[in-house]
Design a protein around this motif. Structure first.
Motif, PDB file in Angstrom:
ATOM      1  N   VAL A   1     -48.343 -12.437  28.884  1.00 46.96           N
ATOM      2  CA  VAL A   1     -47.452 -11.285  28.983  1.00 46.96           C
ATOM      3  C   VAL A   1     -47.921 -10.267  27.946  1.00 46.96           C
ATOM      4  CG1 VAL A   1     -45.098 -10.441  28.675  1.00 46.96           C
ATOM      5  CG2 VAL A   1     -45.497 -12.643  29.806  1.00 46.96           C
ATOM      6  N   VAL A   2     -48.302  -9.088  28.429  1.00 41.57           N
ATOM      7  CA  VAL A   2     -48.800  -8.035  27.539  1.00 41.57           C
ATOM      8  C   VAL A   2     -47.609  -7.160  27.165  1.00 41.57           C
ATOM      9  CG1 VAL A   2     -50.451  -6.143  27.266  1.00 41.57           C
ATOM     10  CG2 VAL A   2     -51.048  -8.149  28.665  1.00 41.57           C
ATOM     11  N   PHE A   3     -46.925  -7.530  26.105  1.00 37.76           N
ATOM     12  CA  PHE A   3     -45.661  -6.897  25.749  1.00 37.76           C
ATOM     13  C   PHE A   3     -45.805  -5.406  25.464  1.00 37.76           C
ATOM     14  CE2 PHE A   3     -44.741 -11.380  24.765  1.00 37.76           C
ATOM     15  CZ  PHE A   3     -43.535 -11.523  25.419  1.00 37.76           C
ATOM     16  N   ASP A   4     -46.970  -4.986  24.994  1.00 31.64           N
ATOM     17  CA  ASP A   4     -47.158  -3.580  24.651  1.00 31.64           C
ATOM     18  C   ASP A   4     -47.462  -2.709  25.867  1.00 31.64           C
ATOM     19  OD1 ASP A   4     -46.750  -4.176  21.972  1.00 31.64           O
ATOM     20  OD2 ASP A   4     -48.886  -4.504  21.585  1.00 31.64           O
ATOM     21  N   ASP A   5     -47.682  -3.341  27.020  1.00 39.05           N
ATOM     22  CA  ASP A   5     -48.004  -2.554  28.221  1.00 39.05           C
ATOM     23  C   ASP A   5     -47.680  -3.349  29.478  1.00 39.05           C
ATOM     24  OD1 ASP A   5     -48.877  -0.451  29.774  1.00 39.05           O
ATOM     25  OD2 ASP A   5     -51.015  -0.862  29.499  1.00 39.05           O
ATOM     26  N   LEU A   6     -46.426  -3.704  29.633  1.00 37.41           N
ATOM     27  CA  LEU A   6     -45.996  -4.521  30.771  1.00 37.41           C
ATOM     28  C   LEU A   6     -46.291  -3.864  32.109  1.00 37.41           C
ATOM     29  CD1 LEU A   6     -42.494  -5.681  29.456  1.00 37.41           C
ATOM     30  CD2 LEU A   6     -44.535  -7.115  29.705  1.00 37.41           C
ATOM     31  N   ASP A   7     -46.231  -2.535  32.147  1.00 38.54           N
ATOM     32  CA  ASP A   7     -46.309  -1.817  33.420  1.00 38.54           C
ATOM     33  C   ASP A   7     -47.645  -1.123  33.665  1.00 38.54           C
ATOM     34  OD1 ASP A   7     -43.604  -2.493  33.997  1.00 38.54           O
ATOM     35  OD2 ASP A   7     -42.954  -0.927  32.610  1.00 38.54           O
ATOM     36  N   PHE A   8     -48.669  -1.521  32.907  1.00 36.96           N
ATOM     37  CA  PHE A   8     -50.023  -0.979  33.081  1.00 36.96           C
ATOM     38  C   PHE A   8     -50.055   0.547  32.949  1.00 36.96           C
ATOM     39  CE2 PHE A   8     -50.073  -5.126  35.035  1.00 36.96           C
ATOM     40  CZ  PHE A   8     -51.322  -5.640  34.729  1.00 36.96           C
ATOM     41  N   GLU A   9     -49.340   1.039  31.973  1.00 38.30           N
ATOM     42  CA  GLU A   9     -49.359   2.471  31.714  1.00 38.30           C
ATOM     43  C   GLU A   9     -50.580   2.887  30.900  1.00 38.30           C
ATOM     44  OE1 GLU A   9     -44.843   3.969  31.413  1.00 38.30           O
ATOM     45  OE2 GLU A   9     -45.345   2.448  29.912  1.00 38.30           O
ATOM     46  N   HIS A  10     -51.097   1.973  30.076  1.00 36.34           N
ATOM     47  CA  HIS A  10     -52.161   2.322  29.148  1.00 36.34           C
ATOM     48  C   HIS A  10     -53.412   1.470  29.331  1.00 36.34           C
ATOM     49  CE1 HIS A  10     -49.025   4.647  27.263  1.00 36.34           C
ATOM     50  NE2 HIS A  10     -48.306   3.552  27.055  1.00 36.34           N
ATOM     51  N   ARG A  11     -53.472   0.690  30.371  1.00 40.29           N
ATOM     52  CA  ARG A  11     -54.648  -0.125  30.672  1.00 40.29           C
ATOM     53  C   ARG A  11     -54.880  -0.069  32.167  1.00 40.29           C
ATOM     54  NH1 ARG A  11     -52.445  -6.198  31.334  1.00 40.29           N
ATOM     55  NH2 ARG A  11     -50.194  -5.740  31.353  1.00 40.29           N
TER      56      ARG A  11
ATOM     57  N   TYR B   1     -55.044  -0.966  35.908  1.00 40.00           N
ATOM     58  CA  TYR B   1     -54.319  -1.967  36.695  1.00 40.00           C
ATOM     59  C   TYR B   1     -55.303  -2.929  37.343  1.00 40.00           C
ATOM     60  CZ  TYR B   1     -51.666  -4.189  40.401  1.00 40.00           C
ATOM     61  OH  TYR B   1     -51.097  -5.129  41.232  1.00 40.00           O
ATOM     62  N   ASN B   2     -54.966  -4.206  37.283  1.00 37.88           N
ATOM     63  CA  ASN B   2     -55.737  -5.240  37.963  1.00 37.88           C
ATOM     64  C   ASN B   2     -54.755  -6.142  38.701  1.00 37.88           C
ATOM     65  OD1 ASN B   2     -56.762  -8.214  37.958  1.00 37.88           O
ATOM     66  ND2 ASN B   2     -58.631  -6.993  37.734  1.00 37.88           N
ATOM     67  N   PRO B   3     -54.942  -6.356  40.004  1.00 38.16           N
ATOM     68  CA  PRO B   3     -53.972  -7.149  40.777  1.00 38.16           C
ATOM     69  C   PRO B   3     -53.724  -8.534  40.208  1.00 38.16           C
ATOM     70  CG  PRO B   3     -55.517  -6.056  42.250  1.00 38.16           C
ATOM     71  CD  PRO B   3     -56.028  -5.839  40.856  1.00 38.16           C
ATOM     72  N   TRP B   4     -54.792  -9.184  39.727  1.00 39.86           N
ATOM     73  CA  TRP B   4     -54.651 -10.550  39.238  1.00 39.86           C
ATOM     74  C   TRP B   4     -54.075 -10.585  37.834  1.00 39.86           C
ATOM     75  CZ3 TRP B   4     -54.250 -13.957  42.709  1.00 39.86           C
ATOM     76  CH2 TRP B   4     -54.950 -13.826  43.908  1.00 39.86           C
ATOM     77  N   ALA B   5     -54.343  -9.558  37.046  1.00 33.31           N
ATOM     78  CA  ALA B   5     -53.707  -9.485  35.731  1.00 33.31           C
ATOM     79  C   ALA B   5     -52.203  -9.293  35.885  1.00 33.31           C
ATOM     80  CB  ALA B   5     -54.311  -8.344  34.910  1.00 33.31           C
ATOM     81  N   GLY B   6     -51.807  -8.462  36.853  1.00 29.42           N
ATOM     82  CA  GLY B   6     -50.382  -8.265  37.108  1.00 29.42           C
ATOM     83  C   GLY B   6     -49.712  -9.535  37.591  1.00 29.42           C
ATOM     84  N   TYR B   7     -50.378 -10.235  38.484  1.00 27.95           N
ATOM     85  CA  TYR B   7     -49.838 -11.501  38.980  1.00 27.95           C
ATOM     86  C   TYR B   7     -49.771 -12.529  37.859  1.00 27.95           C
ATOM     87  CZ  TYR B   7     -49.402 -15.773  41.775  1.00 27.95           C
ATOM     88  OH  TYR B   7     -48.976 -16.973  42.300  1.00 27.95           O
ATOM     89  N   GLY B   8     -50.870 -12.649  37.095  1.00 29.24           N
ATOM     90  CA  GLY B   8     -50.898 -13.627  36.013  1.00 29.24           C
ATOM     91  C   GLY B   8     -49.815 -13.378  34.981  1.00 29.24           C
ATOM     92  N   GLN B   9     -49.609 -12.112  34.628  1.00 28.04           N
ATOM     93  CA  GLN B   9     -48.558 -11.779  33.672  1.00 28.04           C
ATOM     94  C   GLN B   9     -47.190 -12.226  34.177  1.00 28.04           C
ATOM     95  OE1 GLN B   9     -47.782  -7.983  31.065  1.00 28.04           O
ATOM     96  NE2 GLN B   9     -47.226  -7.486  33.181  1.00 28.04           N
ATOM     97  N   SER B  10     -46.916 -11.994  35.457  1.00 29.38           N
ATOM     98  CA  SER B  10     -45.610 -12.379  36.005  1.00 29.38           C
ATOM     99  C   SER B  10     -45.447 -13.890  36.053  1.00 29.38           C
ATOM    100  CB  SER B  10     -45.422 -11.779  37.412  1.00 29.38           C
ATOM    101  OG  SER B  10     -46.217 -12.436  38.382  1.00 29.38           O
ATOM    102  N   LYS B  11     -46.533 -14.610  36.312  1.00 28.45           N
ATOM    103  CA  LYS B  11     -46.455 -16.070  36.376  1.00 28.45           C
ATOM    104  C   LYS B  11     -46.349 -16.691  34.981  1.00 28.45           C
ATOM    105  CE  LYS B  11     -45.485 -16.058  39.773  1.00 28.45           C
ATOM    106  NZ  LYS B  11     -44.502 -16.727  40.656  1.00 28.45           N
ATOM    107  N   THR B  12     -46.994 -16.071  33.993  1.00 23.16           N
ATOM    108  CA  THR B  12     -46.780 -16.506  32.609  1.00 23.16           C
ATOM    109  C   THR B  12     -45.330 -16.279  32.220  1.00 23.16           C
ATOM    110  OG1 THR B  12     -49.081 -16.115  31.945  1.00 23.16           O
ATOM    111  CG2 THR B  12     -47.434 -16.098  30.197  1.00 23.16           C
ATOM    112  N   ALA B  13     -44.774 -15.152  32.658  1.00 22.58           N
ATOM    113  CA  ALA B  13     -43.363 -14.872  32.366  1.00 22.58           C
ATOM    114  C   ALA B  13     -42.458 -15.942  32.960  1.00 22.58           C
ATOM    115  CB  ALA B  13     -42.980 -13.492  32.913  1.00 22.58           C
ATOM    116  N   ASN B  14     -42.781 -16.447  34.156  1.00 15.03           N
ATOM    117  CA  ASN B  14     -41.981 -17.521  34.756  1.00 15.03           C
ATOM    118  C   ASN B  14     -41.953 -18.757  33.864  1.00 15.03           C
ATOM    119  OD1 ASN B  14     -43.190 -16.842  38.140  1.00 15.03           O
ATOM    120  ND2 ASN B  14     -41.430 -16.001  37.084  1.00 15.03           N
ATOM    121  N   ILE B  15     -43.099 -19.090  33.275  1.00 15.90           N
ATOM    122  CA  ILE B  15     -43.195 -20.274  32.416  1.00 15.90           C
ATOM    123  C   ILE B  15     -42.419 -20.064  31.122  1.00 15.90           C
ATOM    124  CG2 ILE B  15     -44.773 -21.821  31.195  1.00 15.90           C
ATOM    125  CD1 ILE B  15     -46.935 -21.004  33.240  1.00 15.90           C
TER     126      ILE B  15
END
Length: 338
Positions: free
Chosen positions: A169-179, A181-195
């Motif tokens: 979870v990239v707390f400083d940029d949850l919504d890809f405003e400053h990095r 966007y990568n589809p798998w990074a977005g998915y991975g972040q959400s799945k880490t959040a589930n854990i």
């Protein structure tokens, strides 16, 4: 960094175990379950299994007509309207359930989206995978908390993925405003959040008898979750053949739907987990902890047969779990009741 203890228990199940194997000998008569995403794929198989063991099962769905049609062969399943991206819809669904006076024995947060090709935001400006897979379920669980506490022995199951290794979870940029966007990074972040959510929920809920688990179901072709993944990527990863047929091979983590749903059913029902919680599971057992965080995880690696079943340390980080909880309360405006 304090890490969630991840110790396999030798459950006796394997990657090839199915829902029929893990539910054998377990009665759910008198139990009540809610399963998000319960009208398709893994969720539907979970609903079928719960019903077969005697549970009452409620399926919240954005498209009620479509859900009822999908569940036509499971007439005992109860479909109610709810949209995970609509706060008012979640609140209304949960309020109806809580006011019914029913206890909630099992909440399986199985709905999800994966690898959206372009950066997409919800109505509140949050990246859609994070909003759907995590924030919607955070709000739903919070609103259902009084019903979960009523049982004294409830379980909340969050369907994550080995794809959590794509990103912390990239707390400083949850919504890809400053990095980028990568589809798998977005998915991975959400799945880490589930854990992380399951870890913190368990820590906060066990005094009230509410235990929480997260899990990796496996790679399951044909559920619809892979709709945004290019076909060539699925072929190259060995998930489907050149004709689009699934290449079921549990040794490579490519499973049928009954195999894939086994772990979430096990987490929700198995007496082997009595007194436990807050852990990430795979193949109907508790997963080990990886020695280090992955640096270049890929779909092909996950389906290669060489990957470890372990959870990344960044997803077992208790400090990150507590931070995510605080961030989620702020983003949703929802606090769990005491």
């Amino acid at each position: 960094m304090s890490l969630t203890p991840q110790h396999p228990i030798g459950s006796g199940f394997t990657a090839a175990s199915t829902t029929s194997h893990v539910i054998r000998g377990i009665s759910l008569v008198g139990k009540v379950a809610i399963v998000t995403g319960g009208y398709s794929g893994l969720g539907r198989e979970t609903v079928r299994t719960f019903l077969s063991a005697g549970a009452r099962v409620i399926v919240p769905a954005r498209d009620v007509a479509r859900a009822k049609q999908s569940l036509e062969s499971l007439p005992a399943a109860e479909v109610e309207p709810m949209d995970l991206l609509d706060a008012a819809s979640i609140d209304a669904f949960a309020k109806r359930f809580v006011l019914s006076g029913l206890p909630l024995d099992m909440l399986v947060n199985s709905a999800g989206i994966m690898a959206l090709p372009g950066r997409t935001l919800d109505a509140h400006g949050h990246e859609l995978q994070f909003a759907t897979n995590h924030l919607g379920h955070f709000r739903l669980t919070a609103r259902l908390w009084p019903a979960l506490k009523r049982t004294g022995s409830a379980r909340v199951v969050s369907v994550s993925s080995m794809g959590h290794r794509f990103s912390p979870v990239v707390f400083d940029d949850l919504d890809f405003e400053h990095r980028p966007y990568n589809p798998w990074a977005g998915y991975g972040q959400s799945k880490t959040a589930n854990i992380l959510f399951a870890s913190e929920l368990d820590a906060r809920g066990q005094a009230d008898g509410v235990r929480a688990f997260s899990l990796h179901p496996g790679g399951i072709p044909g559920t619809g979750l892979e709709r945004h993944v290019p076909v060539r990527d699925l072929i190259d990863a060995g998930v489907i053949d050149e004709n689009g047929a699934p290449l079921i091979d549990p040794a490579r983590d490519i499973k049928s739907i009954p195999m894939g749903a086994a772990t979430q059913v096990w987490c929700a029902t198995s007496p082997q987990l009595d007194g436990m919680g807050g852990v990430f599971c795979v193949d109907s057992d508790i997963a080990p902890l990886l020695d280090a965080n992955p640096t270049d995880f890929s779909i092909a690696e996950n389906q290669s047969g060489k990957r470890s079943n372990g959870v990344a340390p960044f997803a077992a980080d208790r400090d990150a779990a507590a931070r995510l909880w605080e961030v989620s309360e702020r983003l949703t405006g929802v606090r769990f009741p005491d």
